[in-house]
Design an enzyme around this catalytic site. Structure first.
Site, PDB file in Angstrom:
ATOM      1  N   GLY A  53       7.704 -36.831 -20.740  1.00  0.00           N
ATOM      2  CA  GLY A  53       8.553 -36.620 -19.575  1.00  0.00           C
ATOM      3  C   GLY A  53       9.824 -37.431 -19.677  1.00  0.00           C
ATOM      4  O   GLY A  53      10.267 -38.056 -18.709  1.00  0.00           O
ATOM      5  N   HIS A  54      10.387 -37.440 -20.882  1.00  0.00           N
ATOM      6  CA  HIS A  54      11.660 -38.134 -21.089  1.00  0.00           C
ATOM      7  C   HIS A  54      12.260 -37.689 -22.422  1.00  0.00           C
ATOM      8  O   HIS A  54      11.611 -36.986 -23.204  1.00  0.00           O
ATOM      9  CB  HIS A  54      11.460 -39.657 -21.069  1.00  0.00           C
ATOM     10  CG  HIS A  54      10.529 -40.160 -22.128  1.00  0.00           C
ATOM     11  ND1 HIS A  54       9.256 -40.615 -21.855  1.00  0.00           N
ATOM     12  CD2 HIS A  54      10.673 -40.250 -23.462  1.00  0.00           C
ATOM     13  CE1 HIS A  54       8.675 -40.974 -22.977  1.00  0.00           C
ATOM     14  NE2 HIS A  54       9.505 -40.760 -23.970  1.00  0.00           N
TER      15      HIS A  54
END
Ligand code: TYD
Length: 136
Positions: A53-54
């Site tokens: 998630g990055h």
């Protein structure tokens, strides 16, 4: 910025087969195209969990399913592709500037990561809208 297809690659590491148990090896520059400055791993992962998630601005990483299996979704801000990892002798090299999500974990799975630099929070883009702006 590179196209998504040029932003990742699968690397097959040597597998030395043995009746006592197989052995795989990873050497910097020989098998991965960067200095390995950090190793980290995630484990005890609930099946419905989502990691990642990055994106990273400069970091190169190689993800290995040392145990079990999981999906890695790669995203360049426009297109997405999914890579299934389930072999301890296969690494997924993710180049900088790619958003990644890791999910669909099997029981007992371990995500083993080789990274080109030490931990630096300034290298992360953790907000997807900011990532899209970064990719424009
Ligand atoms: P994060 O990179 O968000 O994990 P993942 O990508 O696997 O979902 O990191 C989770 C937490 O761990 C965050 O607080 C930062 C910390 N961390 C370190 O201290 N050192 C590290 O090398 C890494 C990867 C994370």
């Amino acid at each position: 910025m590179q196209e998504l297809k040029d932003s990742f690659e699968l690397i097959t590491f040597p597998k030395i087969k043995d009746t006592r148990g197989n052995l795989s090896v990873v050497e910097q520059y020989k098998h991965v195209p960067f200095d390995i400055k950090r190793v980290y791993y995630t484990y005890d992962i609930p099946a419905d969990s989502s990691r990642g998630g990055h994106a990273h601005k400069n970091l190169h990483q190689v993800l290995i399913a040392i145990s079990g299996s999981f999906d890695v979704t790669l995203d360049d801000g426009k297109t997405q592709t999914k890579v299934f990892l389930n072999k301890p002798n296969i690494g997924l090299h993710i180049k900088p500037g790619i958003w990644r999500e890791i999910n669909n974990f099997s029981a007992g799975s371990v995500v083993f990561v080789l990274a080109s630099d030490v931990y630096n929070e300034d290298d992360y883009i953790r907000n997807y809208d900011n990532f899209k702006k970064y990719r424009l």
